[in-house]
Write an enzyme that holds these catalytic residues in place. Structure first.
Site: not given
Ligand code: SAH
Length: 395
Positions: A210, A226, A248, A278, A298, A338
């Site tokens: 970040r 995400f 998200d 997404a 992410d 991840c």
């Molecule tokens: N980048 C973030 C962490 C991401 S965790 C940070 O820096 O804190 C992954 C995220 O993806 C979660 O918030 C989850 O709600 C979201 N997510 C999971 N599947 C998704 C989808 N199909 N479309 C959009 N968001 C999604």
């Protein structure tokens, strides 16, 4: 002492200090150990190899506490491990800019199955193995003594507990808890909900990345896919980004995201939060010919097991292909996986295929990984999981 005898030749990985013994490596179990009991590990010829925790329901039947069979797994043992981990984190973190980090990262800190994240004055624990669970009271006492944190909360609600024959468990272990804690990460303020947030409340592993994003963000438009509670986007604005779009699938995390931007004093016309899938939203954006200067991808772990690698690879490729088609010439893609089961080589290949199919030309300008408070133990390569690439798209 209760003991576990290995099959001939199966001591090799223990001699290399890999902390797991699978059920198939075991020849005989003496003394009827129960869930989480400490057992002496012996080679097929009876040579003592160390002490581990017994987990009768799991394929990972033993997790090693010590490779010295004389070690007693007592309060001093846990105190020393936790103290060492705490000293190390203190050497990494500047408390005037960051007050939250992973204090204990399981096998990498010599404590298999134990995760402890520190959010300002609160510790959030996950006891994910039978052994960690069996010693949880000692561990909690040591955590308080070492860190002086008076508030300790349990978030052992991961599915992995069932493989260990443990039920999910959450609740206050010491002190009190609020469901909205303000933390500081590299000078940025964020609300964390340790009760309802994902995992223990926040994705601390992306801290460095970040921060890195903020250095590239001046004057740029950023799509943060995400986004969870908006972390990458907050750092983009801190670095002078023109506009941030967070995306998200979860409404509650976007509500927290909204609050995080206002908490840091960012004007409400400098960001937006879009709730949706997404894959679908990016496709719509592509059809509308939308463009961004920087895109962050992410996603959650697409491959939970080795069996899911192929379908996960498809997901990573689709999302990266869509992102490529949404980048302005010269734009940057911050793309992550991840999934421990997706290797760095495979991830790079997936991104290369995505760029090719999108008809774009990408080059890697930087490789990223998990933050230093999530160290990778070389005797336990499974502790490496977060891979990231910063790619530049040709003009
Ligand atoms: N980048 C973030 C962490 C991401 S965790 C940070 O820096 O804190 C992954 C995220 O993806 C979660 O918030 C989850 O709600 C979201 N997510 C999971 N599947 C998704 C989808 N199909 N479309 C959009 N968001 C999604």
């Amino acid at each position: 002492m209760k003991s576990v005898w290995l099959k001939s030749g199966k001591e090799k990985s223990i001699l290399r200090k890999h902390p797991w013994i699978f059920s198939g490596a075991i020849q005989r179990v003496d003394g009827n150990p129960e869930l989480g009991d400490d057992v002496l590990i012996k080679s097929s010829s009876g040579v003592p190899l160390g002490i581990g925790a017994y987990s009768p329901h799991s394929q990972i039947r033993i997790r090693m506490w010590s490779y010295n069979s004389e070690t007693t797994i007592d309060k001093e043992f846990f105190y020393n491990k936790i103290n060492e981990a705490y000293d190390f984190r203190n050497s990494l973190i500047d408390p005037s800019r960051t007050n939250s980090y992973r204090l204990i990262y399981s096998e990498s800190d010599g404590l298999p199955g134990l995760i402890v994240d520190k959010y300002s004055g609160l510790l959030v624990c996950q006891f994910l193995s039978a052994g960690a669970e069996a010693h949880n009271e000692l561990i909690v006492d040591c955590l308080e003594e070492v860190t002086n944190c008076k508030n300790i909360y349990e978030r052992s609600d991961s599915d992995s507990r069932s493989k260990e024959g443990l039920r999910k468990a959450t609740g206050i272990l010491k002190g009190e808890i609020s469901d909205e804690i303000e933390i500081l990460e590299n000078g940025v303020k964020l609300f964390v909900n340790p009760v309802k947030g994902h995992k223990t409340g926040f994705y601390l592993d992306q801290r460095d990345n970040r921060q890195i994003l903020s250095a590239y963000a001046k004057g740029k438009t950023v799509l943060n896919c995400f986004s969870y509670t908006g972390g990458f986007g907050l750092f983009a604005l801190q670095g002078g980004a023109k506009f941030v779009t967070n995306l998200d699938a979860s409404r509650p995390v976007l509500d927290t995201s909204e609050k995080n931007y206002l908490l840091n004093g960012f004007a409400s016309d400098s960001f937006e939060n879009i709730c949706g899938d997404a894959f679908q939203v990016l496709r719509n954006m592509r059809d509308e010919n939308k463009k961004f200067d920087i895109i962050v991808l992410d996603p959650p772990k697409f491959a939970e097991s080795a069996k899911q690698v192929i379908s996960a690879a498809r997901g990573y490729k689709d999302i990266n292909m869509l992102a490529c088609s949404l980048l302005n010439p010269g734009g940057l893609l911050f793309t992550f996986s991840c999934s421990g089961h997706i290797t760095s080589e495979l991830f790079q290949k997936i991104v290369a295929d995505a760029a090719l199919d999108a008809g774009t030309d990408l080059k890697i300008i930087r490789k990223l990984s998990q933050a230093e408070d999530h160290p990778v133990a070389l005797n336990f390569p499974e502790s490496f999981y977060l891979k990231g690439l910063i790619c530049k798209i040709n003009q």
